[in-house]
Design an enzyme around this catalytic site. Sequence first.
Site, short mmCIF file in Angstrom:
data_model
loop_
_atom_site.label_atom_id
_atom_site.label_comp_id
_atom_site.label_asym_id
_atom_site.label_seq_id
_atom_site.Cartn_x
_atom_site.Cartn_y
_atom_site.Cartn_z
N TYR A 97 49.14 17.59 48.92
CA TYR A 97 48.12 16.91 49.73
C TYR A 97 48.34 17.19 51.21
O TYR A 97 47.39 17.54 51.94
CB TYR A 97 48.16 15.40 49.47
CG TYR A 97 47.26 14.62 50.40
CD1 TYR A 97 45.88 14.68 50.27
CD2 TYR A 97 47.80 13.81 51.41
CE1 TYR A 97 45.04 13.96 51.13
CE2 TYR A 97 46.97 13.10 52.27
CZ TYR A 97 45.60 13.17 52.13
OH TYR A 97 44.79 12.47 52.98
N LYS A 144 45.87 19.21 54.01
CA LYS A 144 45.38 18.62 55.25
C LYS A 144 45.81 19.44 56.46
O LYS A 144 45.06 19.56 57.45
CB LYS A 144 45.85 17.17 55.37
CG LYS A 144 45.16 16.25 54.39
CD LYS A 144 43.65 16.28 54.60
CE LYS A 144 42.87 15.57 53.54
NZ LYS A 144 41.41 15.62 53.77
N THR A 189 39.37 3.07 51.21
CA THR A 189 38.44 3.80 50.35
C THR A 189 39.10 4.04 48.99
O THR A 189 40.23 3.65 48.75
CB THR A 189 38.07 5.17 50.96
OG1 THR A 189 39.23 6.03 50.93
CG2 THR A 189 37.59 5.03 52.40
#
Length: 303
Positions: A184, A188, A221
């Site tokens: 991850y 990014k 989220t």
Amino acid sequence: MWAALRFRLLPAVKLYLLGFKVLLAQLLSKPLRLPVMPRQDGKVAIVTGGGRGIGYEVVRHLARLGAHVIIVEFEKLDLASLQSIHQFAERFKKRDLPLNILVNNAGVMLVPEGRTEDGFEQHFGVNYLGHFLLTWLLLDTLKDSGKSGPVSCVVSVSSSAHSVGKITLNDLNSCQHYSAHAAYCQSKLAQALFSCHLQQEMHRDGSPVVSCAVDPGMVDTALYQHLCTPLRLAQSLIARLFFRTPAEGAATVLSAALSPALNGDLGGGYWANGRREMTSASPFDSQLRLSLWEISLQLLGLQ
């Protein structure tokens, strides 16, 4: 065995420590508020992942300002499929619409080890390569649209996780060792490098397109759904109390998407906390940016 365990644990520790630092900074800062923006009538925007979370708030605000917003969801554009991305770009171009704003927002985080339809590690394939290809295929439209008015803008939603990421050019698909946390963070960082290099390319060519990377902060989220059960339960409670709302996260995205076009600033940059924090690509290694760019073109069959 110990080396593999260390490889898995170290990125996780780094990421969670960074998360604590970011959360503390958010608690000590004022809530983000979207600045007053002028009408965007006649402009067309594409927002990936626009059906929920930050993407939904970006879409809602752009539509309120009068923009024609195309919400790109999984059913219409599968970022894990290069064929789907090509098909979407072809359908869009056939509509003969301008494209003033492209928000590369959709993404995955800490998903189990797996591959996209084309064999790429999921974080790298969806978060980075999928958006790279989408931007590349729509770049001519963005350039043409920027010639007749304010410059067009590409906003890539990155994360502070880029700061603990590492690009392994000879193992971008994490084949040697897999850590969801490392994968991850790598994706990014790749997004941030892509945004910086795209800005450099556009500025050098004199193209009327700006490229910005955005860190929306820690936002409540569905992105955290792949945390292990104990962490997910803790995150759910903490998020309600201390995370930014999707609207607050969208504020920085919208500021980056609209401000450069308003003042004619071709600087691009890296945005966080509602403002541009870095105005150039200098914090990122230029050779690494170029190497990743060239490898990505090869992986996507664009050279």
